[in-house]
Design an enzyme around this catalytic site. Structure first.
Site, PDB file in Angstrom:
ATOM      1  CB  SER A   3      -0.951  -0.099   1.175  1.00  0.00           C
ATOM      2  OG  SER A   3      -0.107   0.299   2.359  1.00  0.00           O
TER       3      SER A   3
ATOM      4  CD  GLU B 179      -4.228  14.935   6.391  1.00  0.00           C
ATOM      5  OE1 GLU B 179      -5.091  15.548   6.778  1.00  0.00           O
ATOM      6  OE2 GLU B 179      -3.434  14.199   6.955  1.00  0.00           O
TER       7      GLU B 179
HETATM    8  N1  FMN Z   1      -3.415   5.922   2.713  1.00  0.00           N
HETATM    9  C1  FMN Z   1      -3.177   5.943   4.091  1.00  0.00           C
HETATM   10  O1  FMN Z   1      -3.900   5.323   4.900  1.00  0.00           O
HETATM   11  N2  FMN Z   1      -2.186   6.859   4.429  1.00  0.00           N
HETATM   12  C2  FMN Z   1      -1.482   7.609   3.720  1.00  0.00           C
HETATM   13  O2  FMN Z   1      -0.478   8.309   4.169  1.00  0.00           O
HETATM   14  C3  FMN Z   1      -1.625   7.457   2.226  1.00  0.00           C
HETATM   15  N3  FMN Z   1      -0.875   8.079   1.551  1.00  0.00           N
HETATM   16  C4  FMN Z   1      -1.266   7.931  -0.137  1.00  0.00           C
HETATM   17  C5  FMN Z   1      -0.349   8.635  -0.888  1.00  0.00           C
HETATM   18  C6  FMN Z   1      -0.511   8.429  -1.957  1.00  0.00           C
HETATM   19  C7  FMN Z   1       0.248   9.295  -2.892  1.00  0.00           C
HETATM   20  C8  FMN Z   1      -1.370   7.565  -2.679  1.00  0.00           C
HETATM   21  C9  FMN Z   1      -1.786   7.363  -3.950  1.00  0.00           C
HETATM   22  C10 FMN Z   1      -2.247   6.755  -1.758  1.00  0.00           C
HETATM   23  C11 FMN Z   1      -1.923   6.953  -0.305  1.00  0.00           C
HETATM   24  N4  FMN Z   1      -3.033   6.230   0.459  1.00  0.00           N
HETATM   25  C12 FMN Z   1      -2.516   6.649   2.019  1.00  0.00           C
HETATM   26  C13 FMN Z   1      -3.897   5.382   0.039  1.00  0.00           C
HETATM   27  C14 FMN Z   1      -3.823   4.175   0.466  1.00  0.00           C
HETATM   28  O3  FMN Z   1      -2.593   3.664  -0.381  1.00  0.00           O
HETATM   29  C15 FMN Z   1      -4.914   3.380  -0.295  1.00  0.00           C
HETATM   30  O4  FMN Z   1      -6.045   3.426   0.333  1.00  0.00           O
HETATM   31  C16 FMN Z   1      -4.632   1.773  -0.556  1.00  0.00           C
HETATM   32  O5  FMN Z   1      -5.815   1.109  -1.230  1.00  0.00           O
HETATM   33  C17 FMN Z   1      -4.398   1.259   0.948  1.00  0.00           C
HETATM   34  O6  FMN Z   1      -3.878  -0.072   0.868  1.00  0.00           O
HETATM   35  P1  FMN Z   1      -4.969  -1.418   1.279  1.00  0.00           P
HETATM   36  O7  FMN Z   1      -6.100  -1.394   0.492  1.00  0.00           O
HETATM   37  O8  FMN Z   1      -4.148  -2.475   0.999  1.00  0.00           O
HETATM   38  O9  FMN Z   1      -5.103  -1.227   2.590  1.00  0.00           O
END
Ligand code: FMN
Length: 500
Positions: free
Chosen positions: A170, A281
């Site tokens: 992630s 954010e």
């Molecule tokens: N999700 C968070 O919870 N915290 C973050 O700091 C965060 N930063 C991100 C930054 C970028 C550039 C992107 C593209 C995504 C970010 N996300 C963040 C979103 C997660 O990566 C996304 O929800 C992802 O599906 C989470 O993985 P999971 O589905 O396996 O839980």
């Protein structure tokens, strides 16, 4: 062997952007303190080329160059989404629908396990143990309201479940805390938080790796809300039709993409926490004084490719669409469409509107199939809301807009026209108060109620007649309001009217 395609190798991706005239090689010295962040933000806002900062003030042993806006939009006509398309092997003219379809292709394919290779470019240089010093690196301080220097905003966080066969990829941000530690955001319902909780129960620290400059398709899949238990590396394999190549970490048993630019590895403490944030954010605000206490990542090794590139995302208002909109938004749309279609809803497309800071989703309904359901606005809205708002993929979404199939869900103008003219205020809004809110949403974190649930709504933008196939109206625009022969004649003669 031939070199891998751009979507499987970040360095090739950078070359392809350069060939596309979609990358600016910046050789003048730039300051990681605010300057890099400000340039990148302006790039999003002007839809300029991705900036590659080759000369970063304070570079130390080649660490590091910085790439901004790897998933920003382009101002080239008909190639708005080209940078996202290059992440997944599509042509620069790909539409949002093409990108969503591509990302969902592997849903029906068998997951493909990664292959483990002996070594790879990410092992060109190794910094181990006491030689690690995060404070010596030119880590960007991006926003004037930020609480620290963010070393991790665009890399892939890799963690494994302590007992099950599940490795989660992630993106979750982290800022430099001291010489060897980072404070990182690990929040529910993210899978990284679910896995962290499992490690807490064992009492052992959670091994992690963060792959900066991972293969672009891996970055896309990591940003996708795939269901619990799905290992993103296997989804990447299924999407590509060939396994992704991983190499073992130096200090733990995790595996990282072999051609990553920079790998940070170590353990996340299950008991030591520290101040994280504030941070500018995805919603477009940096709330000053709004720091959280978050787990500390201990970095035990840094390995990297020669001439490494750190990738960054500088989130903000969607007047400059950044990766937290293009990636998070597009991939949420994909997952929500899949979810609704799997449950048999007559849904053609789902699209998270950038203009809403990716908090509103337009759901395009097949009206012919809708009629056959013999339903009404209330029942239908409640059923759809009950699916989307109760799933992880819908957690950030506060409004669903149900629109008919003559409305283009990817067009904000189209959706707003349907919303303002067919969704009757006070009648067609169906609220959901018992579902989790998105904590980063300002009206939740700083709103009037201080409630962490609800404030979500399904807005039915279909008139009652549209549920039963009765549409006694003509849309008054050039396209729908005139007969074909009249339109053709006018188009033919347009310049003769002196109107070109
Ligand atoms: N999700 C968070 O919870 N915290 C973050 O700091 C965060 N930063 C991100 C930054 C970028 C550039 C992107 C593209 C995504 C970010 N996300 C963040 C979103 C997660 O990566 C996304 O929800 C992802 O599906 C989470 O993985 P999971 O589905 O396996 O839980």
């Amino acid at each position: 062997t031939s070199s891998p395609p751009a979507h499987l190798d970040f360095r090739r991706f950078v070359d392809v952007l350069r060939k596309d005239s979609d990358l600016a090689d910046i050789s003048v010295e730039v300051d990681p303190h605010l300057e890099i962040g400000a340039i990148t933000r302006r790039v999003y806002e002007q839809r300029s080329k991705a900036p590659l900062f080759n000369n970063v003030k304070g570079m130390h042993n080649d660490l590091f160059r910085v790439l901004g806006a790897q998933g920003g939009l382009s101002r080239v006509p008909n190639e708005t989404y080209r940078r996202m398309a290059r992440h997944i092997g599509l042509s620069p003219t790909a539409s949002l629908k093409n990108i969503i379809d591509r990302m969902l292709e592997a849903k029906t394919k068998i997951p493909l396990k990664p292959v483990h290779v002996e070594t790879g470019p990410c092992k060109d240089v190794k910094i181990l143990g006491d030689d690690v010093d995060l404070t010596k690196l030119p880590v960007p301080f991006m926003n004037r309201g930020d609480g620290g220097k963010y070393i991790q905003t665009m890399g892939v966080n890799i963690v494994g479940h302590p007992t099950e066969d599940w490795t989660n990829w992630s993106i979750a941000r982290a800022m430099v805390h001291d010489k060897t530690r980072m404070a990182g955001l690990i929040i529910q319902p993210q899978h990284i938080a679910q896995i962290y909780k499992q490690w807490q129960e064992t009492g052992k620290d959670m091994p992690f790796a963060i792959a900066q400059g991972a293969p672009p398709i891996a970055t896309m899949v990591a940003s996708m809300p795939l269901p619990e238990g799905v290992s993103e590396a296997e989804y990447v394999g299924a999407l590509c039709g060939s396994p992704i190549e991983l190499v073992k970490c130096e200090t733990n048993d995790l595996y990282v993409p072999a051609n990553s630019e920079i790998v940070l590895e170590g353990t996340v403490s299950v008991k030591d926490w520290a101040k994280e944030g504030p941070f500018g954010e995805m919603i477009g605000y940096c709330f000053t004084g709004h720091d959280r206490t978050q787990p500390l990542y201990k970095v035990n090794a840094i390995t990297y490719r020669k001439d490494p590139i750190l990738t960054i995302s500088v989130p903000g208002r969607a007047t400059g669409v950044d990766e937290t909109h293009t990636l998070i938004g597009t991939l949420e749309s994909a997952e929500i469409r899949q979810l609704l279609q799997e449950k048999g809803f007559p849904v053609k497309e789902a699209w998270v509107l950038f203009e809403s800071q990716v908090s509103w989703v337009a759901i395009q309904i097949d009206k012919q199939k809708l009629k056959a359901l013999h339903t009404n606005a209330k029942d239908f809205s409640q059923k759809i809301g009950n699916v989307v708002f109760r799933e992880k993929a819908g957690r950030q979404i506060h409004r669903l807009l149900l629109v008919g199939d003559e409305i283009n869900p990817f067009s904000f103008e189209d959706v707003m026209w349907a919303y303002s003219t067919r969704c009757q205020p006070g009648v067609d809004d169906f609220p959901f108060e018992d579902v989790d809110s998105f904590p980063l949403m300002p009206f939740i974190s700083h709103g009037a109620t201080k409630k962490m649930t609800g404030s979500k709504v399904v807005s039915n933008c279909l008139l009652p007649g549209e549920y039963i196939g009765q549409e006694p109206w003509i849309i008054c625009d050039f396209e729908h309001g005139y007969p074909q022969d009249v339109k053709e004649k006018i188009i033919d003669r347009w310049s003769s009217y002196g109107l070109d």
